[in-house]
Scaffold this motif. Structure first.
Motif, PDB file in Angstrom:
ATOM      1  N   LEU A 107      77.975 132.044 -29.172  1.00  0.00           N
ATOM      2  CA  LEU A 107      77.161 133.148 -29.690  1.00  0.00           C
ATOM      3  C   LEU A 107      75.757 133.169 -29.094  1.00  0.00           C
ATOM      4  O   LEU A 107      74.812 133.654 -29.719  1.00  0.00           O
ATOM      5  CB  LEU A 107      77.067 133.073 -31.218  1.00  0.00           C
ATOM      6  N   SER A 108      75.618 132.682 -27.873  1.00  0.00           N
ATOM      7  CA  SER A 108      74.288 132.639 -27.270  1.00  0.00           C
ATOM      8  C   SER A 108      73.704 134.031 -27.054  1.00  0.00           C
ATOM      9  O   SER A 108      72.485 134.192 -26.990  1.00  0.00           O
ATOM     10  CB  SER A 108      74.333 131.884 -25.938  1.00  0.00           C
ATOM     11  N   GLY A 109      74.539 135.044 -26.978  1.00  0.00           N
ATOM     12  CA  GLY A 109      74.056 136.399 -26.794  1.00  0.00           C
ATOM     13  C   GLY A 109      73.826 137.165 -28.082  1.00  0.00           C
ATOM     14  O   GLY A 109      73.555 138.368 -28.062  1.00  0.00           O
ATOM     15  N   ARG A 110      73.926 136.461 -29.222  1.00  0.00           N
ATOM     16  CA  ARG A 110      73.816 137.125 -30.527  1.00  0.00           C
ATOM     17  C   ARG A 110      72.714 136.517 -31.399  1.00  0.00           C
ATOM     18  O   ARG A 110      72.651 136.788 -32.585  1.00  0.00           O
ATOM     19  CB  ARG A 110      75.146 137.013 -31.283  1.00  0.00           C
ATOM     20  N   THR A 111      71.837 135.732 -30.833  1.00  0.00           N
ATOM     21  CA  THR A 111      70.884 134.964 -31.632  1.00  0.00           C
ATOM     22  C   THR A 111      69.963 135.823 -32.491  1.00  0.00           C
ATOM     23  O   THR A 111      69.589 135.425 -33.595  1.00  0.00           O
ATOM     24  CB  THR A 111      70.023 134.057 -30.733  1.00  0.00           C
ATOM     25  N   THR A 112      69.585 136.995 -32.006  1.00  0.00           N
ATOM     26  CA  THR A 112      68.631 137.825 -32.753  1.00  0.00           C
ATOM     27  C   THR A 112      69.315 138.880 -33.621  1.00  0.00           C
ATOM     28  O   THR A 112      68.647 139.631 -34.321  1.00  0.00           O
ATOM     29  CB  THR A 112      67.654 138.517 -31.793  1.00  0.00           C
ATOM     30  N   HIS A 113      70.635 138.935 -33.588  1.00  0.00           N
ATOM     31  CA  HIS A 113      71.370 139.913 -34.395  1.00  0.00           C
ATOM     32  C   HIS A 113      71.380 139.495 -35.866  1.00  0.00           C
ATOM     33  O   HIS A 113      71.364 138.308 -36.189  1.00  0.00           O
ATOM     34  CB  HIS A 113      72.809 140.051 -33.898  1.00  0.00           C
ATOM     35  N   LYS A 114      71.444 140.473 -36.743  1.00  0.00           N
ATOM     36  CA  LYS A 114      71.625 140.224 -38.173  1.00  0.00           C
ATOM     37  C   LYS A 114      73.132 140.100 -38.456  1.00  0.00           C
ATOM     38  O   LYS A 114      73.959 140.685 -37.733  1.00  0.00           O
ATOM     39  CB  LYS A 114      71.029 141.367 -39.001  1.00  0.00           C
ATOM     40  N   PRO A 115      73.512 139.380 -39.497  1.00  0.00           N
ATOM     41  CA  PRO A 115      74.934 139.196 -39.790  1.00  0.00           C
ATOM     42  C   PRO A 115      75.718 140.499 -39.912  1.00  0.00           C
ATOM     43  O   PRO A 115      76.863 140.587 -39.448  1.00  0.00           O
ATOM     44  CB  PRO A 115      74.914 138.428 -41.118  1.00  0.00           C
ATOM     45  N   TYR A 116      75.113 141.522 -40.522  1.00  0.00           N
ATOM     46  CA  TYR A 116      75.847 142.777 -40.729  1.00  0.00           C
ATOM     47  C   TYR A 116      76.113 143.522 -39.423  1.00  0.00           C
ATOM     48  O   TYR A 116      76.882 144.494 -39.401  1.00  0.00           O
ATOM     49  CB  TYR A 116      75.102 143.680 -41.712  1.00  0.00           C
TER      50      TYR A 116
END
Length: 247
Positions: free
Chosen positions: A131-140
């Motif tokens: 998930l290195s490309g999702r670090t700043t995303h919110k769970p939803y």
């Protein structure tokens, strides 16, 4: 790594005491991958909560890392739980207002790790589960599988020796289940002990050991079956009957 000796657990209801676990005796060694199975209401989640220092037994002794839990204060149990045990839940339990890296670093925040260090370690943990490309995303903003991978990263952030996973694939499709199990199997290869509660026999079959609960007792333990079946050459029926592990 984990031991339960003569563990009983009852809850008080309007009708009186309701026994959930009845005389559980079992040992789980370092590096084992154990699937805990059984029908609903058999005591699986209660047993996991007791092992995870979330719920005390009514009677009996529980050992984690060789330490008997009742000998510890509440604060000492909380410290042991935070340091030695990582939790993965079916419902993820991610904080929707925080980014993934902020969610993953929560255990480090409570451990007093400086912000710069915990942010670095959170990003490393997320990369570990893809998930290195999702670090700043919110769970939803993520799929269920991505959220579960983030919850595994959070469980691993302090490098605990034990991972407790309660129905971690229960809400996921078969492809995502495979991804989650591959991560857990990789973690097991690192020497961590994994205890997973599941109703899915295909998931349970991937564990190195299966313990089945029924009505609050251990109905079978594949380790005991193997031990009995390979001991001696008498071939008697008694030699292959599974029994509760001796502590």
């Amino acid at each position: 790594m984990i031991g339960l000796k003569d563990v009983n657990k009852s809850f008080t209801t309007a009708a009186g005491l309701l026994p959930i676990l009845k005389g559980i005796n079992v040992e789980i060694g370092k590096g084992e991958f154990v699937a805990l199975t059984g029908p609903s209401g058999s005591g699986k989640s209660t047993l996991m909560s007791i092992v995870g220092c979330l719920e005390p037994p009514t009677t009996g002794k529980v050992y984690v890392e060789g330490v008997e839990l009742s000998s510890l204060s509440d604060n000492e149990q909380a410290e042991l739980r935070s340091r030695a045990i990582g939790f993965v839940f079916q419902a993820f339990h991610l904080i929707q207002s925080l980014s993934l890296e902020e969610n993953v670093e929560v255990p480090l925040f409570y451990a007093g790790v400086p912000r710069k260090d915990r942010r670095k370690r959170a990003r490393e943990a997320l990369a570990r589960v893809g998930l290195s490309g999702r670090t700043t995303h919110k769970p939803y903003e993520l799929s269920g599988g991505e959220q579960q991978r983030a919850s595994i990263a959070r469980a691993l952030i302090r490098e605990p020796g034990v991972i407790l996973a309660d129905e971690p694939t229960g809400n996921l499709d078969s492809k995502t289940c495979e991804q989650i199990m591959a991560i857990l199997e990789g973690v097991r290869k690192e020497g961590k002990t994994i205890l997973i509660v599941t109703h899915d026999q295909s998931i349970a079959a991937r564990a190195s050991r299966q313990i089945r609960l029924n009505d609050g007792v251990i109905a079978s333990d594949s380790q005991q079956v193997l031990t009995c079946a390979t001991a001696g050459s008498s071939g008697s029926a008694e030699s292959i009957v599974p029994r509760q592990a001796e502590f």
